[in-house]
Each structure stands twice: as structure tokens, then as C-alpha cells.
Enzyme design. Structure first.
Site, PDB file in Angstrom:
ATOM      1  CG  ASN A  44      -3.670  61.073  -6.166  1.00 54.67           C
ATOM      2  OD1 ASN A  44      -2.742  60.746  -6.896  1.00 54.67           O
ATOM      3  ND2 ASN A  44      -3.775  62.269  -5.638  1.00 54.67           N
ATOM      4  CB  VAL A  45      -8.280  58.603 -10.004  1.00 51.98           C
ATOM      5  CG1 VAL A  45      -9.107  59.033 -11.210  1.00 51.98           C
ATOM      6  CG2 VAL A  45      -7.210  57.588 -10.435  1.00 51.98           C
ATOM      7  CD  GLU A  46      -6.726  65.470  -7.046  1.00 50.66           C
ATOM      8  OE1 GLU A  46      -6.798  66.480  -7.781  1.00 50.66           O
ATOM      9  OE2 GLU A  46      -6.044  65.411  -5.998  1.00 50.66           O
ATOM     10  CB  CYS A  55      -7.118  57.729  -1.560  1.00 51.82           C
ATOM     11  SG  CYS A  55      -7.502  59.196  -0.572  1.00 51.82           S
ATOM     12  CD  GLU A  57      -3.698  55.423   0.301  1.00 51.03           C
ATOM     13  OE1 GLU A  57      -4.371  56.083  -0.508  1.00 51.03           O
ATOM     14  OE2 GLU A  57      -2.920  55.943   1.111  1.00 51.03           O
TER      15      GLU A  57
HETATM   16  N1  THU Z   1      -4.501  61.165  -1.143  1.00 52.74           N
HETATM   17  C1  THU Z   1      -4.278  59.836  -1.417  1.00 52.74           C
HETATM   18  O1  THU Z   1      -4.319  59.414  -2.571  1.00 52.74           O
HETATM   19  N2  THU Z   1      -4.028  58.994  -0.384  1.00 52.74           N
HETATM   20  C2  THU Z   1      -3.911  59.393   0.908  1.00 52.74           C
HETATM   21  O2  THU Z   1      -3.769  58.547   1.790  1.00 52.74           O
HETATM   22  C3  THU Z   1      -3.882  60.830   1.233  1.00 52.74           C
HETATM   23  C4  THU Z   1      -4.490  61.698   0.205  1.00 52.74           C
HETATM   24  C5  THU Z   1      -4.799  62.062  -2.260  1.00 52.74           C
HETATM   25  C6  THU Z   1      -6.229  62.486  -2.338  1.00 52.74           C
HETATM   26  C7  THU Z   1      -6.117  63.780  -3.135  1.00 52.74           C
HETATM   27  O3  THU Z   1      -6.170  63.455  -4.517  1.00 52.74           O
HETATM   28  C8  THU Z   1      -4.742  64.308  -2.800  1.00 52.74           C
HETATM   29  O4  THU Z   1      -4.053  63.260  -2.146  1.00 52.74           O
HETATM   30  C9  THU Z   1      -4.742  65.535  -1.899  1.00 52.74           C
HETATM   31  O5  THU Z   1      -5.488  65.283  -0.759  1.00 52.74           O
END
Ligand code: THU
Length: 136
Positions: A44-46, A55, A57
Site C-alpha cells: 500500500n502507498v498512502e 491499496c 492490490e
Molecule cells: N489496505 C490495502 O492495502 N489493501 C486492502 O485490501 C485493505 C486495506 C490498506 C489501505 C490503507 O493504506 C491501509 O490498508 C489501512 O486501511
């Protein structure tokens, strides 16, 4: 196909180690195999604009296409503790698009096909039924 799920989980843990998650503090990693045996990973990259967050994925399916396309056959998502987690709803849709109903996902309740993870999914076939020229 007999695959080593523990190897796949280790690759997901490695990917989670590269996550950029300064806002949630919740790293996620995903690893998958493509139908030619390729190993794919995503993290994940916020973003300071929280809703723009990608996300894990998202990176995974991008890597699928960048490295030659094909279909996902097996996948697992983990959190920063290395625990298997469920993909969010949107990402179940992403995995369904690129793996189809037979793709196997290691879920919190064991390995399951996407047809069980996202039952009665909307997908490319629904488009193809109405506009055959658009999809499939
Ligand atoms: N997140 C994912 O990367 N994939 C998912 O299927 C569930 C949520 C990440 C998004 C966010 O950066 C962190 O988890 C908290 O929600």
C-alpha cells in the site's frame, strides 16, 4: 497446480516491509502468482490526501500488466504483523477482474476461490452479455 503457500506469504510479508503507510500505520503486502508462474508483489502507498491511497492490490495488478500480463492464479494479503488479511471490497473486485472466479486466495478462513470471496460478482462477462464488442 501444487504451490507453496508459505513461500507466497513470505513474499507478501516482504512487500509489506516496503509499504508507505505513514498515516494509518497499517502496512499491507500482497503476493500472487500469474498463470505462467511469475511472482508478483504489491504494497500500500498512502497519501496526505487520504482518499488517494493506493491499496497493495493496486500495485499488484499494475505489476501483473507491466511484466507481461496474464491472469492471477493464487494470492495472499498480509498486514505488518505478517497475518493473513482479507482484501477490502474494492480490491476483491480487482482480484476478480484479473484472476476470475477460479483464482485461489488464502483468506482468514483458509484457501478459497474468488467465487466464494466475492459471490455473484459483477465482472467482464456481464458487460460482454450486453455489449459483446466491449469486453472479453
Ligand atoms: N489496505 C490495502 O492495502 N489493501 C486492502 O485490501 C485493505 C486495506 C490498506 C489501505 C490503507 O493504506 C491501509 O490498508 C489501512 O486501511
Amino acid at each position: 497446480m501444487n504451490i507453496d503457500w508459505e513461500d507466497l506469504r513470505r513474499a507478501a510479508v516482504e512487500a509489506a516491509g516496503r509499504a508507505y503507510a505513514p498515516y494509518s500505520g497499517y502496512p499491507v503486502g500482497v503476493a500472487a502468482l500469474a498463470d505462467d508462474g511469475r511472482l508478483l508483489q504489491g504494497c500500500n502507498v498512502e497519501n496526505a490526501a487520504y482518499g488517494v491511497t493506493l491499496c497493495a492490490e493496486c500495485g499488484l495488478v499494475s505489476q501483473l500488466h507491466i511484466t507481461g500480463g496474464g491472469r492471477l492464479t493464487h494470492a495472499v494479503c498480509v498486514n505488518g504483523n505478517g497475518e493473513v488479511i482479507m482484501p477490502c471490497g474494492r480490491c476483491r473486485q480487482l482480484l476478480f477482474e484479473h484472476g476470475g472466479p477460479q483464482m485461489l486466495l488464502w483468506t482468514v478462513s483458509g484457501v478459497k476461490p474468488m467465487s466464494e470471496v466475492l459471490p455473484d460478482a459483477f465482472g467482464p462477462d456481464d458487460l460482454a452479455r450486453v455489449s459483446p464488442e466491449v469486453a472479453s
